[in-house]
Design an enzyme around this catalytic site. Structure first.
Site, PDB file in Angstrom:
ATOM      1  N   GLU A   1       0.824  -1.208   0.000  1.00 18.12           N
ATOM      2  CA  GLU A   1       0.000   0.000   0.000  1.00 18.12           C
ATOM      3  C   GLU A   1       0.857   1.256   0.000  1.00 18.12           C
ATOM      4  O   GLU A   1       0.557   2.221  -0.699  1.00 18.12           O
ATOM      5  CB  GLU A   1      -0.939   0.015   1.215  1.00 18.12           C
ATOM      6  CG  GLU A   1      -2.110  -0.951   1.101  1.00 18.12           C
ATOM      7  CD  GLU A   1      -3.020  -0.634  -0.088  1.00 18.12           C
ATOM      8  OE1 GLU A   1      -3.235   0.555  -0.364  1.00 18.12           O
ATOM      9  OE2 GLU A   1      -3.488  -1.579  -0.750  1.00 18.12           O
TER      10      GLU A   1
ATOM     11  N   CYS B   1     -11.671   2.967 -14.826  1.00 14.45           N
ATOM     12  CA  CYS B   1     -12.108   4.333 -14.543  1.00 14.45           C
ATOM     13  C   CYS B   1     -10.879   5.211 -14.366  1.00 14.45           C
ATOM     14  O   CYS B   1     -10.663   5.821 -13.332  1.00 14.45           O
ATOM     15  CB  CYS B   1     -12.983   4.352 -13.291  1.00 14.45           C
ATOM     16  SG  CYS B   1     -13.943   5.867 -13.094  1.00 14.45           S
TER      17      CYS B   1
END
Length: 364
Positions: free
Chosen positions: A41, A196
Site C-alpha cells: 500500500e 475508470c
DNA sequence: AAACCGGGGCA
DNA sequence: TGCCCAGGTTT
C-alpha cells in the site's frame, strides 16, 4: 416470460467484475499478511503497479517480515527504496516497523485508531490493510476511489473540498455492502486504475456503465471536478487623478520598466496591503489619502474619492480606488501634464483608461 | 506549468 | 477539528 430485473447492488457488481476481469496475480495478492499488504500500500501510494512489482519483490526478499525491516538500519532500507521517490515514506516505513516490534511485539494492531497511530499510515491506508488482511469492513478513499465515486454519483463539487470529502467517506462506507471486504477494496482500486482511469476511461468495460451518472450524461472528461484555481489574493491601490483646476489637463507618470504595466504611461498610484487581520480597506485607504493630501499645497475640499472597482490580473485581484483633486502645482515625481484627449491616445493600461474616461464624463 | 497525492503538522 | 503544505511525480 422474463422476470423483472432486480438491480444488483454496487458491491456485488464490482466483485463480479473483479472476479472476471480484475488482477489477481500481483505479488501482494497472496499471503495477505498485514506486513505485506502494508508495504504494498505504501509503495502503491506513489507509484504505478508495474513499477512497484519489482521493488516489492526485492524488498520482500530482503525484509521478509516486520522484524527484519525493524532490524535493518535506515540506510539499508532506503537503499531498497531508492528510485521510488518520496523517501520520507521509506523512513516512515522503517520507523513504523520498529514501533510495531517494540510496542506491539511484532504483530500489527487490528484497530483503525491504533493502526493510524503508526507513522505514514492514515485512515485510507489503515483501512486498506485491515480490510485486505483481516476482512474488516472499512472503506478506503484514495485517489482511485474518489474518482470512481465522483463519476458514479456525478458529484458536482471538487473532492478536495471539506464537505465533499466527508460525503465521499460516507458514500464509500454505504456502498461497501459485502462479506468480502478485502476483495472489494482491491476491486475498487483496480477498477479505478484500469477502467475508470483519469483520462480516457474505458467505460465500455465498466460494470457501472448503465447507471454511472458521469457516463450517462457524458461528463467523464470533466469529473471529478478539478481543484478550483487557487483563489487570487486581493491587493489594493489608490489611483491619483491630479488635474488642473477647471481644465482637462491631468498628471501622468511613466511606470518603471519592471513589474506590472512596465514602461507604460499611467496615473500615479499608491499600493497598499491591509494590516494583519484587517478585512475592511476603508480606514487604511483614508489614512493614506490624508497623508498624501497633507503633503500637497491644497485644501481637501475638492477631493473626490470615486467608487472602488476591481481589476483582475492572472495572479491577483487589484481593488482600485481613484481619487481626483485639482492641483495648481505639479506633484513631485517624474511626470508631465497632458490633455485628457492626449492621454487617452497613449495606450494606457485598460483600467487606467477607464478611470480617466469616467472622470472626464463626470468632470466636464 | 499545473494537477495530483495521502499523510503530517499546525492553529 | 479543519486547513494547508512538503515533497515528489505525472500530464
Amino acid at each position: 416470460m422474463s422476470k423483472p430485473e432486480t438491480k444488483q447492488c454496487f458491491a456485488q457488481r464490482l466483485l463480479d467484475w473483479f472476479d472476471q476481469h480484475g488482477r489477481h496475480d500481483l505479488p501482494w495478492q497472496h499471503n495477505k499478511t498485514p506486513y505485506r499488504v502494508w508495504v504494498s500500500e505504501i509503495m502503491l501510494q506513489q507509484t504505478q503497479v508495474k513499477t512497484v512489482i519489482d521493488y516489492y519483490q526485492r524488498f520482500m526478499q530482503r525484509f521478509p517480515d516486520v522484524s527484519a525491516l525493524a532490524d535493518a538500519d535506515q540506510e539499508t532500507v532506503l537503499a531498497y527504496w531508492a528510485g521510488l521517490g518520496y523517501y520520507a515514506r521509506g523512513r516512515n516505513l522503517h520507523k513504523a516497523a520498529q514501533t510495531v516490534v517494540k510496542e506491539w511485539g511484532g504483530e500489527f494492531p487490528q484497530t483503525l485508531t491504533e493502526m493510524m497511530a503508526l507513522p505514514g499510515i492514515g485512515r485510507s491506508t489503515a483501512s486498506a490493510i485491515l480490510a485486505i488482511s483481516h476482512q474488516q469492513r472499512l472503506p478506503i478513499l484514495d485517489g482511485n476511489v474518489k474518482r470512481v465515486l465522483a463519476r458514479y454519483d456525478g458529484l458536482p463539487t471538487w473532492p478536495g473540498e471539506r464537505a465533499t470529502e466527508k460525503a465521499l467517506w460516507l458514500r464509500a462506507d454505504a456502498l461497501m455492502q459485502t462479506d468480502r471486504p478485502g476483495d472489494y477494496t482491491q476491486a475498487i482500486m483496480d477498477l479505478g486504475a484500469t477502467v475508470c482511469t483519469r483520462q480516457r476511461p474505458v467505460c465500455e468495460q465498466c460494470p457501472f456503465k448503465s447507471d454511472c451518472v458521469a457516463f450517462q450524461t457524458d461528463q467523464t472528461a470533466t469529473l471529478p471536478k478539478r481543484k478550483p484555481k487557487k483563489t487570487k489574493p486581493v491587493r489594493h491601490a489608490i489611483v491619483w487623478l491630479w488635474h488642473q483646476a477647471d481644465s482637462d489637463w491631468i498628471w501622468l507618470e511613466r511606470r518603471p520598466e519592471q513589474g506590472i504595466w512596465g514602461g507604460l504611461w499611467s496615473l500615479p498610484e499608491t499600493r497598499f496591503d491591509l494590516p494583519e487581520g484587517e478585512i475592511e480597506p476603508h480606514k487604511t485607504r483614508q489614512n493614506l489619502i490624508k497623508i498624501k493630501v497633507e503633503s500637497l499645497p491644497v485644501a481637501t475640499g475638492d477631493l473626490i474619492e470615486w467608487t472602488t472597482f476591481q481589476h483582475t490580473f492572472s495572479h491577483y485581484h487589484l481593488m482600485m480606488t481613484p481619487v481626483s483633486l485639482p492641483l495648481s502645482h505639479a506633484p513631485q515625481g517624474e511626470g508631465q501634464w497632458v490633455k485628457v484627449t492626449q492621454a487617452l491616445s497613449r495606450g494606457l493600461p485598460a483600467p487606467i483608461q477607464k478611470v480617466i474616461t469616467q472622470w472626464e464624463v463626470n468632470h466636464v
